[in-house]
Design a protein around this motif. Structure first.
Motif, PDB file in Angstrom:
ATOM      1  N   LEU A  60       1.643   1.872  -7.266  1.00  0.00           N
ATOM      2  CA  LEU A  60       1.499   3.548  -6.805  1.00  0.00           C
ATOM      3  C   LEU A  60       1.765   4.269  -5.511  1.00  0.00           C
ATOM      4  CD1 LEU A  60      -2.014   3.319  -8.200  1.00  0.00           C
ATOM      5  CD2 LEU A  60       0.591   4.446  -9.595  1.00  0.00           C
ATOM      6  N   ASP A  61       2.357   5.229  -5.282  1.00  0.00           N
ATOM      7  CA  ASP A  61       2.265   5.223  -3.880  1.00  0.00           C
ATOM      8  C   ASP A  61       0.727   5.807  -3.627  1.00  0.00           C
ATOM      9  OD1 ASP A  61       2.419   6.102  -1.071  1.00  0.00           O
ATOM     10  OD2 ASP A  61       4.290   8.218  -1.712  1.00  0.00           O
ATOM     11  N   ILE A  62      -0.005   5.609  -2.303  1.00  0.00           N
ATOM     12  CA  ILE A  62      -0.633   6.112  -2.306  1.00  0.00           C
ATOM     13  C   ILE A  62      -0.879   7.955  -2.000  1.00  0.00           C
ATOM     14  CG2 ILE A  62      -3.488   6.911  -0.316  1.00  0.00           C
ATOM     15  CD1 ILE A  62      -3.741   4.476  -1.296  1.00  0.00           C
ATOM     16  N   GLN A  63      -0.371   7.879  -1.202  1.00  0.00           N
ATOM     17  CA  GLN A  63       0.230   9.696  -0.687  1.00  0.00           C
ATOM     18  C   GLN A  63       1.053  10.436  -1.475  1.00  0.00           C
ATOM     19  OE1 GLN A  63      -3.537  10.683   0.997  1.00  0.00           O
ATOM     20  NE2 GLN A  63      -2.008  11.747   2.643  1.00  0.00           N
ATOM     21  N   MET A  64       0.879  11.286  -2.640  1.00  0.00           N
ATOM     22  CA  MET A  64       1.846  11.639  -3.390  1.00  0.00           C
ATOM     23  C   MET A  64       1.157  13.370  -3.728  1.00  0.00           C
ATOM     24  SD  MET A  64       2.617   9.354  -6.357  1.00  0.00           S
ATOM     25  CE  MET A  64       0.799   9.127  -6.616  1.00  0.00           C
ATOM     26  N   PRO A  65       2.220  14.530  -3.771  1.00  0.00           N
ATOM     27  CA  PRO A  65       1.270  15.687  -4.344  1.00  0.00           C
ATOM     28  C   PRO A  65       0.926  15.593  -5.415  1.00  0.00           C
ATOM     29  CG  PRO A  65       4.285  15.583  -3.852  1.00  0.00           C
ATOM     30  CD  PRO A  65       3.679  14.092  -3.682  1.00  0.00           C
ATOM     31  N   LEU A  66      -0.128  17.027  -5.934  1.00  0.00           N
ATOM     32  CA  LEU A  66      -0.508  17.245  -6.905  1.00  0.00           C
ATOM     33  C   LEU A  66      -1.997  16.259  -6.673  1.00  0.00           C
ATOM     34  CD1 LEU A  66       1.350  18.161  -9.810  1.00  0.00           C
ATOM     35  CD2 LEU A  66       0.465  20.096  -7.471  1.00  0.00           C
ATOM     36  N   LYS A  67      -1.875  14.876  -7.005  1.00  0.00           N
ATOM     37  CA  LYS A  67      -3.218  13.713  -7.112  1.00  0.00           C
ATOM     38  C   LYS A  67      -2.353  13.019  -6.652  1.00  0.00           C
ATOM     39  CE  LYS A  67      -5.444  16.068 -10.504  1.00  0.00           C
ATOM     40  NZ  LYS A  67      -6.750  16.260 -11.003  1.00  0.00           N
ATOM     41  N   ASP A  68      -3.297  11.843  -5.583  1.00  0.00           N
ATOM     42  CA  ASP A  68      -2.897  10.525  -4.576  1.00  0.00           C
ATOM     43  C   ASP A  68      -3.261   9.295  -5.995  1.00  0.00           C
ATOM     44  OD1 ASP A  68      -5.782  10.222  -4.746  1.00  0.00           O
ATOM     45  OD2 ASP A  68      -6.497  11.429  -2.615  1.00  0.00           O
ATOM     46  N   GLY A  69      -2.738   8.431  -5.324  1.00  0.00           N
ATOM     47  CA  GLY A  69      -2.521   7.015  -6.164  1.00  0.00           C
ATOM     48  C   GLY A  69      -4.401   6.565  -6.721  1.00  0.00           C
ATOM     49  N   ILE A  70      -5.307   7.385  -5.590  1.00  0.00           N
ATOM     50  CA  ILE A  70      -6.522   6.955  -5.931  1.00  0.00           C
ATOM     51  C   ILE A  70      -6.973   7.528  -7.580  1.00  0.00           C
ATOM     52  CG2 ILE A  70      -9.171   7.082  -5.234  1.00  0.00           C
ATOM     53  CD1 ILE A  70      -7.180   4.903  -3.771  1.00  0.00           C
ATOM     54  N   GLU A  71      -6.353   8.766  -7.224  1.00  0.00           N
ATOM     55  CA  GLU A  71      -7.435   9.916  -8.696  1.00  0.00           C
ATOM     56  C   GLU A  71      -6.536   9.233  -9.811  1.00  0.00           C
ATOM     57  OE1 GLU A  71      -8.030  13.914  -6.546  1.00  0.00           O
ATOM     58  OE2 GLU A  71      -5.990  12.835  -6.061  1.00  0.00           O
ATOM     59  N   VAL A  72      -5.084   9.250  -9.390  1.00  0.00           N
ATOM     60  CA  VAL A  72      -4.314   7.926 -10.525  1.00  0.00           C
ATOM     61  C   VAL A  72      -5.272   6.704 -11.149  1.00  0.00           C
ATOM     62  CG1 VAL A  72      -2.621   6.917 -11.486  1.00  0.00           C
ATOM     63  CG2 VAL A  72      -2.318   8.740 -10.124  1.00  0.00           C
ATOM     64  N   MET A  73      -5.763   6.099 -10.101  1.00  0.00           N
ATOM     65  CA  MET A  73      -6.466   4.715 -10.360  1.00  0.00           C
ATOM     66  C   MET A  73      -7.821   4.922 -10.827  1.00  0.00           C
ATOM     67  SD  MET A  73      -5.855   2.360  -7.112  1.00  0.00           S
ATOM     68  CE  MET A  73      -6.169   1.119  -8.011  1.00  0.00           C
ATOM     69  N   GLN A  74      -8.455   6.098 -10.657  1.00  0.00           N
ATOM     70  CA  GLN A  74      -9.542   7.047 -11.366  1.00  0.00           C
ATOM     71  C   GLN A  74     -10.019   7.603 -12.414  1.00  0.00           C
ATOM     72  OE1 GLN A  74     -10.554  10.200  -7.901  1.00  0.00           O
ATOM     73  NE2 GLN A  74     -11.937   8.515  -7.065  1.00  0.00           N
ATOM     74  N   GLY A 113       2.634   4.252   3.648  1.00  0.00           N
ATOM     75  CA  GLY A 113       3.084   3.881   4.335  1.00  0.00           C
ATOM     76  C   GLY A 113       1.756   3.934   5.412  1.00  0.00           C
ATOM     77  N   TYR A 114       0.891   4.065   4.878  1.00  0.00           N
ATOM     78  CA  TYR A 114      -0.505   4.293   5.775  1.00  0.00           C
ATOM     79  C   TYR A 114      -1.499   2.842   5.602  1.00  0.00           C
ATOM     80  CZ  TYR A 114       0.554   8.971   5.249  1.00  0.00           C
ATOM     81  OH  TYR A 114       1.018  10.360   4.724  1.00  0.00           O
ATOM     82  N   ASP A 115      -1.570   2.221   7.478  1.00  0.00           N
ATOM     83  CA  ASP A 115      -2.100   1.083   7.217  1.00  0.00           C
ATOM     84  C   ASP A 115      -3.543   1.248   7.370  1.00  0.00           C
ATOM     85  OD1 ASP A 115      -1.978   1.864   9.376  1.00  0.00           O
ATOM     86  OD2 ASP A 115      -0.967  -0.216  10.510  1.00  0.00           O
ATOM     87  N   GLU A 116      -4.142   2.225   6.732  1.00  0.00           N
ATOM     88  CA  GLU A 116      -5.326   2.478   7.069  1.00  0.00           C
ATOM     89  C   GLU A 116      -6.432   2.191   5.935  1.00  0.00           C
ATOM     90  OE1 GLU A 116      -6.121   6.638   7.595  1.00  0.00           O
ATOM     91  OE2 GLU A 116      -4.982   7.527   8.257  1.00  0.00           O
ATOM     92  N   PHE A 117      -7.250   1.625   6.567  1.00  0.00           N
ATOM     93  CA  PHE A 117      -8.409  -0.042   5.763  1.00  0.00           C
ATOM     94  C   PHE A 117      -9.097   1.612   5.205  1.00  0.00           C
ATOM     95  CE2 PHE A 117     -11.996  -2.444   5.356  1.00  0.00           C
ATOM     96  CZ  PHE A 117     -12.318  -2.665   5.222  1.00  0.00           C
ATOM     97  N   LYS A 118      -9.117   2.293   5.203  1.00  0.00           N
ATOM     98  CA  LYS A 118      -9.515   3.029   3.831  1.00  0.00           C
ATOM     99  C   LYS A 118      -9.210   3.250   2.239  1.00  0.00           C
ATOM    100  CE  LYS A 118      -8.848   8.077   4.924  1.00  0.00           C
ATOM    101  NZ  LYS A 118      -8.968   9.088   5.382  1.00  0.00           N
ATOM    102  N   TYR A 119      -7.649   3.108   2.504  1.00  0.00           N
ATOM    103  CA  TYR A 119      -7.164   3.718   1.806  1.00  0.00           C
ATOM    104  C   TYR A 119      -7.036   2.766   0.527  1.00  0.00           C
ATOM    105  CZ  TYR A 119      -5.060   7.898   3.671  1.00  0.00           C
ATOM    106  OH  TYR A 119      -4.509   9.371   3.491  1.00  0.00           O
ATOM    107  N   ALA A 120      -7.158   1.217   1.448  1.00  0.00           N
ATOM    108  CA  ALA A 120      -7.177  -0.067   1.042  1.00  0.00           C
ATOM    109  C   ALA A 120      -8.486  -0.263   0.690  1.00  0.00           C
ATOM    110  CB  ALA A 120      -6.708  -1.331   1.867  1.00  0.00           C
ATOM    111  N   GLN A 121      -9.404  -0.220   0.872  1.00  0.00           N
ATOM    112  CA  GLN A 121     -10.478  -0.027   0.216  1.00  0.00           C
ATOM    113  C   GLN A 121     -11.050   0.344  -0.720  1.00  0.00           C
ATOM    114  OE1 GLN A 121     -13.438   1.194   3.525  1.00  0.00           O
ATOM    115  NE2 GLN A 121     -14.711  -0.364   2.789  1.00  0.00           N
TER     116      GLN A 121
END
Length: 108
Positions: free
Chosen positions: A55-69, A85-93
């Motif tokens: 899963l990509d994190i940043q996607m249109p309509l729903k992001d990867g976190i929403e897919v996991m949820q 493409g984001y190395d931000e810790f909050k996404y990894a968390q």
């Protein structure tokens, strides 16, 4: 040999199709589903119940976190690898909180 179901969700065509092509060339072990946005990923997730998700994190309509949820809420537990493409810790968390096994930075 049993085929595993693999969902690849990334809004960047070149990345998604490149991963699909690479996997298809190197193994026949996967039945591959492609999604170009998060909503399409959720639809395919519910329909095919993949064993593995990339899963990509940043996607249109729903992001990867929403897919996991959505997977978790549906009682589905695919092995999930986040591509970002984001190395931000909050996404990894957030990804780890929803069960991601790996967090890989693009380009792969």
């Amino acid at each position: 040999m049993m085929q595993l179901k693999l969902l690849i969700a990334d809004d960047e065509d070149i990345i998604r199709k490149g991963i699909v092509k690479y996997i298809a060339l190197h193994t026949e072990r996967f039945l591959i589903y492609e999604a170009e946005n998060g909503q399409e990923a959720i639809d395919l997730l519910m329909k095919y119940q993949p064993d593995i998700m990339l899963l990509d994190i940043q996607m249109p309509l729903k992001d990867g976190i929403e897919v996991m949820q959505a997977a978790k809420n549906a009682g589905l537990h695919p092995i999930t690898i986040i591509l970002s493409g984001y190395d931000e810790f909050k996404y990894a968390q957030q990804g780890i909180r929803y069960g991601a096994k790996e967090y890989l930075l693009k380009p792969l």
